[in-house]
Design a protein around this motif. Structure first.
Motif, PDB file in Angstrom:
ATOM      1  N   ALA A  41       3.169   1.448   1.997  1.00 15.56           N
ATOM      2  CA  ALA A  41       4.323   0.552   1.922  1.00 15.56           C
ATOM      3  C   ALA A  41       3.872  -0.880   2.156  1.00 15.56           C
ATOM      4  CB  ALA A  41       5.370   0.948   2.953  1.00 15.56           C
ATOM      5  N   VAL A  54      14.344  -1.485  -0.860  1.00 14.65           N
ATOM      6  CA  VAL A  54      13.171  -0.640  -1.081  1.00 14.65           C
ATOM      7  C   VAL A  54      13.002  -0.435  -2.585  1.00 14.65           C
ATOM      8  CG1 VAL A  54      12.095   1.573  -0.572  1.00 14.65           C
ATOM      9  CG2 VAL A  54      13.619   0.543   1.101  1.00 14.65           C
ATOM     10  N   ASN A  55      11.868  -0.856  -3.114  1.00 11.85           N
ATOM     11  CA  ASN A  55      11.567  -0.755  -4.551  1.00 11.85           C
ATOM     12  C   ASN A  55      12.700  -1.301  -5.412  1.00 11.85           C
ATOM     13  OD1 ASN A  55       9.148   0.357  -3.859  1.00 11.85           O
ATOM     14  ND2 ASN A  55       9.588   2.397  -4.607  1.00 11.85           N
ATOM     15  N   GLY A  56      13.267  -2.429  -5.021  1.00 13.27           N
ATOM     16  CA  GLY A  56      14.320  -3.079  -5.794  1.00 13.27           C
ATOM     17  C   GLY A  56      15.701  -2.473  -5.624  1.00 13.27           C
ATOM     18  N   ARG A  57      15.817  -1.426  -4.810  1.00 14.45           N
ATOM     19  CA  ARG A  57      17.113  -0.785  -4.578  1.00 14.45           C
ATOM     20  C   ARG A  57      17.494  -0.903  -3.106  1.00 14.45           C
ATOM     21  NH1 ARG A  57      16.487   5.104  -7.041  1.00 14.45           N
ATOM     22  NH2 ARG A  57      14.269   4.760  -6.841  1.00 14.45           N
ATOM     23  N   TYR A  62      17.964   4.393  -2.000  1.00 12.99           N
ATOM     24  CA  TYR A  62      16.610   4.940  -2.076  1.00 12.99           C
ATOM     25  C   TYR A  62      16.403   6.057  -1.066  1.00 12.99           C
ATOM     26  CZ  TYR A  62      11.625   5.030  -3.038  1.00 12.99           C
ATOM     27  OH  TYR A  62      10.377   5.426  -3.416  1.00 12.99           O
ATOM     28  N   SER A  90       7.938  -2.511  -0.950  1.00 14.27           N
ATOM     29  CA  SER A  90       7.434  -1.855  -2.148  1.00 14.27           C
ATOM     30  C   SER A  90       6.620  -0.669  -1.664  1.00 14.27           C
ATOM     31  CB  SER A  90       6.565  -2.827  -2.941  1.00 14.27           C
ATOM     32  OG  SER A  90       5.929  -2.148  -3.986  1.00 14.27           O
ATOM     33  N   GLN A  92       4.931   3.364  -2.474  1.00 16.59           N
ATOM     34  CA  GLN A  92       4.526   4.321  -3.501  1.00 16.59           C
ATOM     35  C   GLN A  92       3.714   5.438  -2.877  1.00 16.59           C
ATOM     36  OE1 GLN A  92       2.744   1.342  -5.830  1.00 16.59           O
ATOM     37  NE2 GLN A  92       0.696   1.554  -4.955  1.00 16.59           N
ATOM     38  N   GLN A  99       7.077   8.276   2.846  1.00 17.00           N
ATOM     39  CA  GLN A  99       7.379   6.886   2.520  1.00 17.00           C
ATOM     40  C   GLN A  99       8.180   6.218   3.634  1.00 17.00           C
ATOM     41  OE1 GLN A  99       9.183   6.727  -1.373  1.00 17.00           O
ATOM     42  NE2 GLN A  99       7.214   7.009  -2.403  1.00 17.00           N
TER      43      GLN A  99
END
Length: 154
Positions: A41, A54-57, A62, A90, A92, A99
């Protein structure tokens, strides 16, 4: 009073015990990387209204499970900074649980970079320690990492 000043000066001149410095970029954000299992992260925190992306959401979208959202908010709650920082993440790799652990680790590290005084608050709770447990690899001659194939006597 004078001896207290001398003690402070001797501490500051000691190269081994240097006071921690803030690590903030030109935009006023603190950046840290959090890891858990195979999840990585990248976390940026800056003063704001407490929005976690988180990741654009949004975090509610998320991380749908409330337990995961609670995990992410733990460092902010313990540091008494809930609603004071906007967090952009961000992340993955791994699954949602890994995560969430990586995000928690990243937020904790970023908080200590932004406010070095919070290290003493977060460290006893174990938020700054990377959980090094990862999945064990499968070995040849085995069904899984340790499980053997079924044995037949006859």
């Amino acid at each position: 009073m004078a001896e207290g000043l001398e003690a402070l000066q001797s501490l500051s001149s000691n190269p081994e015990v240097a006071p921690a410095e803030r690590k903030v970029d030109a935009l006023g954000r603190a950046y840290a990387t959090g890891k858990r299992k195979n999840a990585i992260a990248r976390v940026w925190i800056k003063p704001g209204k407490g929005v976690i992306t988180v990741n654009g959401r949004d975090q509610e979208v998320y991380f749908a499970r409330p337990v995961l959202r609670m995990m992410i908010a733990q460092p902010l709650e313990i540091a008494d900074r809930l609603g004071q920082f906007d967090v952009v993440v961000s992340v993955q790799g791994s699954g949602l649980s890994g995560q969430a652990g990586a995000v928690r680790h990243g937020i904790s590290k970023a908080l200590t970079y932004y406010e070095p005084g919070l290290r003493g608050v977060l460290k006893p709770h174990g938020f700054l320690t990377r959980d090094s447990r990862v999945v064990e690899r499968k070995k040849y001659g085995k069904a899984k990492a340790r499980r053997s194939f079924q044995f037949s006597k006859r």
